[in-house]
Design a protein around this motif. Structure first.
Motif, PDB file in Angstrom:
ATOM      1  N   GLN A 164      -1.455  13.227 -14.012  1.00  0.00           N
ATOM      2  CA  GLN A 164      -0.810  12.849 -15.265  1.00  0.00           C
ATOM      3  C   GLN A 164       0.139  11.703 -14.929  1.00  0.00           C
ATOM      4  O   GLN A 164       0.252  11.304 -13.781  1.00  0.00           O
ATOM      5  CB  GLN A 164       0.022  14.001 -15.820  1.00  0.00           C
ATOM      6  CG  GLN A 164      -0.679  15.332 -15.858  1.00  0.00           C
ATOM      7  CD  GLN A 164       0.246  16.425 -16.344  1.00  0.00           C
ATOM      8  OE1 GLN A 164       0.181  16.820 -17.491  1.00  0.00           O
ATOM      9  NE2 GLN A 164       1.117  16.921 -15.484  1.00  0.00           N
ATOM     10  N   GLN A 165       0.870  11.242 -15.938  1.00  0.00           N
ATOM     11  CA  GLN A 165       1.860  10.204 -15.656  1.00  0.00           C
ATOM     12  C   GLN A 165       2.916  10.735 -14.678  1.00  0.00           C
ATOM     13  O   GLN A 165       3.414  10.011 -13.834  1.00  0.00           O
ATOM     14  CB  GLN A 165       2.511   9.751 -16.968  1.00  0.00           C
ATOM     15  CG  GLN A 165       3.254   8.434 -16.869  1.00  0.00           C
ATOM     16  CD  GLN A 165       2.315   7.226 -16.828  1.00  0.00           C
ATOM     17  OE1 GLN A 165       1.104   7.369 -16.916  1.00  0.00           O
ATOM     18  NE2 GLN A 165       2.869   6.048 -16.663  1.00  0.00           N
ATOM     19  N   HIS A 166       3.252  12.020 -14.828  1.00  0.00           N
ATOM     20  CA  HIS A 166       4.176  12.671 -13.880  1.00  0.00           C
ATOM     21  C   HIS A 166       3.481  13.911 -13.342  1.00  0.00           C
ATOM     22  O   HIS A 166       3.251  14.859 -14.082  1.00  0.00           O
ATOM     23  CB  HIS A 166       5.485  13.065 -14.573  1.00  0.00           C
ATOM     24  CG  HIS A 166       6.167  11.925 -15.239  1.00  0.00           C
ATOM     25  ND1 HIS A 166       6.846  10.956 -14.539  1.00  0.00           N
ATOM     26  CD2 HIS A 166       6.238  11.565 -16.534  1.00  0.00           C
ATOM     27  CE1 HIS A 166       7.312  10.059 -15.389  1.00  0.00           C
ATOM     28  NE2 HIS A 166       6.956  10.398 -16.604  1.00  0.00           N
ATOM     29  N   GLY A 167       3.144  13.904 -12.072  1.00  0.00           N
ATOM     30  CA  GLY A 167       2.577  15.092 -11.434  1.00  0.00           C
ATOM     31  C   GLY A 167       1.099  15.304 -11.735  1.00  0.00           C
ATOM     32  O   GLY A 167       0.459  14.543 -12.461  1.00  0.00           O
ATOM     33  N   LEU A 168       0.589  16.386 -11.135  1.00  0.00           N
ATOM     34  CA  LEU A 168      -0.828  16.722 -11.286  1.00  0.00           C
ATOM     35  C   LEU A 168      -1.058  17.489 -12.582  1.00  0.00           C
ATOM     36  O   LEU A 168      -0.160  18.187 -13.051  1.00  0.00           O
ATOM     37  CB  LEU A 168      -1.266  17.606 -10.112  1.00  0.00           C
ATOM     38  CG  LEU A 168      -1.160  16.967  -8.730  1.00  0.00           C
ATOM     39  CD1 LEU A 168      -1.351  18.036  -7.653  1.00  0.00           C
ATOM     40  CD2 LEU A 168      -2.210  15.886  -8.581  1.00  0.00           C
ATOM     41  N   ILE A 169      -2.275  17.405 -13.126  1.00  0.00           N
ATOM     42  CA  ILE A 169      -2.576  18.127 -14.362  1.00  0.00           C
ATOM     43  C   ILE A 169      -2.434  19.631 -14.127  1.00  0.00           C
ATOM     44  O   ILE A 169      -1.862  20.341 -14.937  1.00  0.00           O
ATOM     45  CB  ILE A 169      -4.006  17.822 -14.858  1.00  0.00           C
ATOM     46  CG1 ILE A 169      -4.152  16.329 -15.157  1.00  0.00           C
ATOM     47  CG2 ILE A 169      -4.357  18.652 -16.097  1.00  0.00           C
ATOM     48  CD1 ILE A 169      -5.593  15.877 -15.405  1.00  0.00           C
ATOM     49  N   PHE A 170      -2.958  20.102 -12.978  1.00  0.00           N
ATOM     50  CA  PHE A 170      -2.940  21.549 -12.787  1.00  0.00           C
ATOM     51  C   PHE A 170      -2.221  21.995 -11.522  1.00  0.00           C
ATOM     52  O   PHE A 170      -2.335  23.162 -11.140  1.00  0.00           O
ATOM     53  CB  PHE A 170      -4.357  22.143 -12.877  1.00  0.00           C
ATOM     54  CG  PHE A 170      -5.426  21.358 -12.164  1.00  0.00           C
ATOM     55  CD1 PHE A 170      -5.692  21.592 -10.840  1.00  0.00           C
ATOM     56  CD2 PHE A 170      -6.163  20.402 -12.845  1.00  0.00           C
ATOM     57  CE1 PHE A 170      -6.686  20.878 -10.181  1.00  0.00           C
ATOM     58  CE2 PHE A 170      -7.166  19.686 -12.202  1.00  0.00           C
ATOM     59  CZ  PHE A 170      -7.424  19.917 -10.860  1.00  0.00           C
ATOM     60  N   GLY A 171      -1.463  21.101 -10.896  1.00  0.00           N
ATOM     61  CA  GLY A 171      -0.626  21.527  -9.776  1.00  0.00           C
ATOM     62  C   GLY A 171      -1.389  21.621  -8.468  1.00  0.00           C
ATOM     63  O   GLY A 171      -2.610  21.830  -8.450  1.00  0.00           O
TER      64      GLY A 171
END
Lengths: 222, 357
Positions: free
Chosen positions: B192-199
């Protein structure tokens, strides 16, 4: 009854839909949002109390964890699923007593843009925080936003764009809404937009995460 | 040194004679450039160093107006987004693999252009592309929200689905290895713009085992692994390098610090991309584009870098901005010295064409 509210808030925060759901493993075999909401209603709790003492508490906690990158989209989806399970029982009661809701929020992805995961997360989070949500879906024109605004004169409008190519449409839509209704509050979000862009196009608020939208709406509603 | 050898030097972590580049464009800007150069095939005119082979997103058949079916039988609605579109409905309605259709990985269409393209452009670095390489294929079949909840509700189903997708890709890779290619390029957006979609925890549990298998199938044959994954994914780099990754694209400046990351990984991981697609190209001036491009070429001069916009350039970027970054790449003093070429004057030519209208 306070214990039940707290248990339901935990089910929302951790995404426990019903007793049969295998997730989260630490809640295995325990009642979920489905059973607890029914139990609360059977014991005489009002829809408004269930919303404010359980759903909003749980959704706020997951919203903050999402903002802090402690959880990610899957966990928020599970919380939203648990929340919508509870809302199935509460919505008919809200219809009888509209004042239980904090306000109305109209949301959509702007014309030319089909990306809706972020928009859906915001819609779920706002609904779980006590607002009625009118979700206009994707590829929404200024006319559609304004028609929904006519039906809900006090609603705040939120819109999202994922593409740099649709930021121009967002600007056009915000300007058209503001030209017709200068006092209508409009907030924006989406990967390529930021606070400076919000100011440039005349939007009232930009938020990088769903919890920010909830906080903006709460500030408007208070 | 051929363009192919220059990319080899970059991927090996050696200092190349100049910073190589490779650009891609979406439909409209591609047409502008084809008209500008009066060329159908832009690789030579642009001086691209990478030859894209196979088909990144596969093949589609229009089954009714605006509805395009891919080889997995997912139907994409292109009534608004003309490039790829959105899946009309989930193909896998229940979390089970029973009855799920998988196409023939050796479908000759995926290999049809390899020999002719290599023959036409023999000195480019040859990359066989596998788009929608894991997560994207899974969500296109199952629906994104369904799949993300399946991670928690039906983890065994997710693992089986991903394993079958990886098996399909590996079968296709094995066939591609029969040709004289240099690398396999996987495309799968996790950020995503900040971090992963699913961690990272779910990523390690579900994606990583299949990623390791797919990369190994390439590396065991002595070929390179390149990937594309949009968004803020740099926390995955150590795991990806361990799995055998050689080059990462798109290297978006809005989500990672290029000037910190590139030197940190030089010699272990190369980067392809870097020129801002969310800010500079659509909203900046040609001077902004020139400045950013020159900074990136300076960053990459010791190796580990292939210059490019951080994605296929879209129609919101002006022709002046497009020609500016092409000109900066082609007029690098080290490139001119290495090849003995004369500087190009694309902006001047463009202005002259417009003035003559």
């Amino acid at each position: 009854m306070e214990q039940l509210y707290s248990q339901l808030a935990d089910c929302i925060e951790f995404g426990k839909i019903n007793q049969a759901a295998p997730y989260p493993p630490q809640f295995k075999g325990m009642p979920g949002a489905d059973e607890l909401t029914q139990q609360l209603l059977a014991e005489g709790a009002s829809a408004g109390d269930i919303l404010s003492k359980a759903l909003i508490i749980g959704m706020e906690k997951i919203g903050v964890k999402f903002r802090e990158n402690k959880v990610f989209v899957p966990q928020v989806l599970m919380s939203a699923k648990a929340m919508s399970t509870a809302l199935v029982y509460l919505k008919p009661l809200f219809a009888q007593n509209g004042s239980d809701r904090k306000g109305t929020f109209i949301i959509g992805t702007v014309e030319g843009d089909l990306h809706d995961i972020g928009k859906n997360l915001v819609a779920m989070m706002v609904e779980g925080n006590g607002y009625e949500v009118i979700d206009l879906g994707t590829d929404v024109t200024a006319e559609k936003f304004m028609a929904a605004g006519k039906e809900h004169p006090d609603a705040v409008i939120g819109m999202s764009a994922l593409l740099t190519t649709t930021m121009g449409n967002m600007e056009k839509i915000v300007r058209e809404i503001k030209a017709a209704e200068p006092n209508r509050k409009v907030c924006i979000g989406g990967a390529p937009v930021n606070d400076a862009f919000a100011k440039k196009i005349g939007a009232d608020s930009y938020n990088p995460d769903p919890q920010g939208v909830v906080e903006f709406l709460n500030a408007m509603a208070s | 040194m051929t363009k192919r050898q220059v990319i080899y030097e970059v991927l090996k972590g050696n200092k190349p004679p100049y910073v190589p580049w490779s650009f891609k464009f979406t439909v409209e800007p591609k047409e502008w450039l084809q008209k500008f150069y009066n060329e159908e095939d832009l690789d030579i005119a642009l001086g691209n160093h990478i030859l894209n082979l196979g088909s990144d997103i596969g093949f589609f058949e229009e089954i009714e107006p605006n509805m395009f079916q891919d080889v997995f039988k997912v139907v994409w609605d292109r009534s608004i987004d003309k490039d790829i579109g959105n899946p009309r409905e989930p193909l896998i309605k229940e979390p089970t693999m029973e009855g799920v259709y998988f196409p023939n990985p050796h479908d000759p269409r995926f290999f049809a252009n390899i020999e002719s393209e290599i023959e036409k452009k023999p000195d480019l670095f040859r990359v066989f592309q596998i788009g929608f390489s894991l997560y994207e294929r899974a969500w296109s079949m199952r629906g994104m929200e369904n799949l993300l909840m399946d991670f928690m509700m039906n983890p065994e189903f997710v693992k089986e689905l991903l394993r079958k997708i990886a098996d399909y890709n590996i079968a296709q890779i094995e066939k591609a290895m029969e040709y004289d290619i240099d690398a396999v390029y996987f495309g799968d957006d996790w950020g995503q713009q900040h971090g992963l979609i699913f961690g990272i925890e779910f990523w390690e549990e579900f994606m990583y085992p299949e990623i390791k298998r797919m990369y190994k199938a390439v590396r065991d044959k002595g070929k390179y692994v390149m990937i594309h994954s949009c968004g803020d994914v740099d926390e995955l780099f150590p795991l990806l390098v361990d799995a055998g990754l050689n080059s990462f694209n798109p290297f978006q400046p809005e989500v990672m610090d290029l000037f910190e990351i590139l030197p940190q990984y030089r010699g272990r991981l190369a980067f392809h991309g870097g020129l801002s697609m969310q800010k500079t190209l659509p909203f900046g001036t040609p001077d902004d584009v020139r400045n950013d491009s020159e900074k990136l070429l300076e960053l990459g001069k010791d190796g580990g870098y292939i210059f490019s916009p951080s994605h296929s350039v879209e129609s919101d970027t002006s022709m002046e901005n497009i020609l500016t970054f092409i000109e900066v790449a082609q007029n690098q003093p080290a490139y001119l010295a290495h090849t003995g070429s004369e500087p190009v004057k694309l902006l001047e030519k463009y202005k002259a064409i417009n003035a003559g209208k």
